[in-house]
Design a protein around this motif. Structure first.
Motif, PDB file in Angstrom:
ATOM      1  N   SER A 153       0.842  -1.193   0.000  1.00 24.61           N
ATOM      2  CA  SER A 153       0.000   0.000   0.000  1.00 24.61           C
ATOM      3  C   SER A 153       0.874   1.239   0.000  1.00 24.61           C
ATOM      4  O   SER A 153       2.023   1.218   0.426  1.00 24.61           O
ATOM      5  CB  SER A 153      -0.950  -0.001   1.204  1.00 24.61           C
ATOM      6  N   ILE A 154       0.298   2.320  -0.507  1.00 20.68           N
ATOM      7  CA  ILE A 154       0.964   3.606  -0.572  1.00 20.68           C
ATOM      8  C   ILE A 154       0.163   4.556   0.303  1.00 20.68           C
ATOM      9  O   ILE A 154      -1.037   4.727   0.098  1.00 20.68           O
ATOM     10  CB  ILE A 154       0.989   4.155  -2.016  1.00 20.68           C
ATOM     11  N   LEU A 188       5.994   9.768  -0.410  1.00 20.76           N
ATOM     12  CA  LEU A 188       4.938   8.908   0.120  1.00 20.76           C
ATOM     13  C   LEU A 188       5.544   7.617   0.658  1.00 20.76           C
ATOM     14  O   LEU A 188       6.564   7.140   0.170  1.00 20.76           O
ATOM     15  CB  LEU A 188       3.930   8.585  -0.982  1.00 20.76           C
ATOM     16  N   ASP A 189       4.902   7.050   1.667  1.00 25.69           N
ATOM     17  CA  ASP A 189       5.369   5.802   2.266  1.00 25.69           C
ATOM     18  C   ASP A 189       4.853   4.603   1.482  1.00 25.69           C
ATOM     19  O   ASP A 189       3.675   4.536   1.137  1.00 25.69           O
ATOM     20  CB  ASP A 189       4.883   5.683   3.709  1.00 25.69           C
ATOM     21  N   VAL A 190       5.756   3.656   1.204  1.00 22.28           N
ATOM     22  CA  VAL A 190       5.404   2.386   0.580  1.00 22.28           C
ATOM     23  C   VAL A 190       5.455   1.353   1.699  1.00 22.28           C
ATOM     24  O   VAL A 190       6.489   1.194   2.350  1.00 22.28           O
ATOM     25  CB  VAL A 190       6.394   2.001  -0.540  1.00 22.28           C
ATOM     26  N   ILE A 238       8.666   0.057   3.779  1.00 24.93           N
ATOM     27  CA  ILE A 238       9.859  -0.531   3.165  1.00 24.93           C
ATOM     28  C   ILE A 238      10.573   0.452   2.253  1.00 24.93           C
ATOM     29  O   ILE A 238      11.724   0.251   1.887  1.00 24.93           O
ATOM     30  CB  ILE A 238       9.529  -1.807   2.373  1.00 24.93           C
ATOM     31  N   ALA A 239       9.855   1.514   1.845  1.00 25.86           N
ATOM     32  CA  ALA A 239      10.438   2.469   0.901  1.00 25.86           C
ATOM     33  C   ALA A 239       9.638   3.763   0.932  1.00 25.86           C
ATOM     34  O   ALA A 239       8.591   3.854   1.581  1.00 25.86           O
ATOM     35  CB  ALA A 239      10.429   1.887  -0.517  1.00 25.86           C
ATOM     36  N   ARG A 240      10.150   4.758   0.203  1.00 21.01           N
ATOM     37  CA  ARG A 240       9.447   6.030   0.013  1.00 21.01           C
ATOM     38  C   ARG A 240       9.547   6.387  -1.460  1.00 21.01           C
ATOM     39  O   ARG A 240      10.521   6.036  -2.125  1.00 21.01           O
ATOM     40  CB  ARG A 240      10.070   7.104   0.894  1.00 21.01           C
ATOM     41  N   GLY A 273       1.125   5.798 -10.653  1.00 16.82           N
ATOM     42  CA  GLY A 273       2.179   4.863 -10.298  1.00 16.82           C
ATOM     43  C   GLY A 273       3.044   5.509  -9.245  1.00 16.82           C
ATOM     44  O   GLY A 273       2.800   6.652  -8.826  1.00 16.82           O
ATOM     45  N   LEU A 274       4.052   4.816  -8.810  1.00 14.90           N
ATOM     46  CA  LEU A 274       4.955   5.347  -7.800  1.00 14.90           C
ATOM     47  C   LEU A 274       6.379   5.026  -8.192  1.00 14.90           C
ATOM     48  O   LEU A 274       6.700   3.866  -8.480  1.00 14.90           O
ATOM     49  CB  LEU A 274       4.643   4.739  -6.431  1.00 14.90           C
ATOM     50  N   ARG A 275       7.220   6.044  -8.227  1.00 11.53           N
ATOM     51  CA  ARG A 275       8.650   5.835  -8.489  1.00 11.53           C
ATOM     52  C   ARG A 275       9.344   5.767  -7.142  1.00 11.53           C
ATOM     53  O   ARG A 275       9.238   6.679  -6.330  1.00 11.53           O
ATOM     54  CB  ARG A 275       9.234   6.974  -9.317  1.00 11.53           C
ATOM     55  N   ILE A 276      10.034   4.666  -6.889  1.00 19.90           N
ATOM     56  CA  ILE A 276      10.750   4.491  -5.630  1.00 19.90           C
ATOM     57  C   ILE A 276      11.953   5.432  -5.621  1.00 19.90           C
ATOM     58  O   ILE A 276      12.771   5.414  -6.543  1.00 19.90           O
ATOM     59  CB  ILE A 276      11.212   3.026  -5.451  1.00 19.90           C
TER      60      ILE A 276
END
Length: 105
Positions: free
Chosen positions: A19-20, A51-53, A60-62, A73-76
């Motif tokens: 989830s984001i 944003l928090d992943v 685990i990532a932002r 979409g989300l670019r890490i």
């Protein structure tokens, strides 16, 4: 001949909830009950914050929001426990793999 074997390979097919988190807020129930079309809820995150992943509720990532093919979409940008990418080292949004979002949170 030696065959490299990843002892964690069997976990790769386990399904997890990714989830984001766009942001959050606390409201009294009366304010929630008064929500309707055109209502605006102000969240606790600024527009330029990453944003928090999360996987199963653990960050685990932002990353940052991108649009690919008319979908969000989300670019890490940074992984937990790793130094963030510098702007020059980060791949362009069009080149970066993105995780397609099914909708906004």
């Amino acid at each position: 001949m030696t065959i490299a074997h990843d002892p964690m390979n069997f976990l790769k097919d386990v399904t997890v909830r990714l989830s984001i988190e766009l942001g959050s807020t606390q409201l009294p129930l009366r304010d929630v009950m008064a929500l309707g079309e055109e209502s605006v809820i102000v969240l606790d995150r600024l527009t330029d914050e990453l944003l928090d992943v999360q996987v199963n509720g653990r960050r685990i990532a932002r990353g940052e929001v991108v649009v690919q093919g008319g979908r969000f979409g989300l670019r890490i940008v940074e992984m937990e426990g790793h130094a963030p990418l510098s702007p020059s080292a980060a791949p362009a949004a069009a080149d970066a793999p993105a995780i397609a979002a099914e909708g906004m949170l």
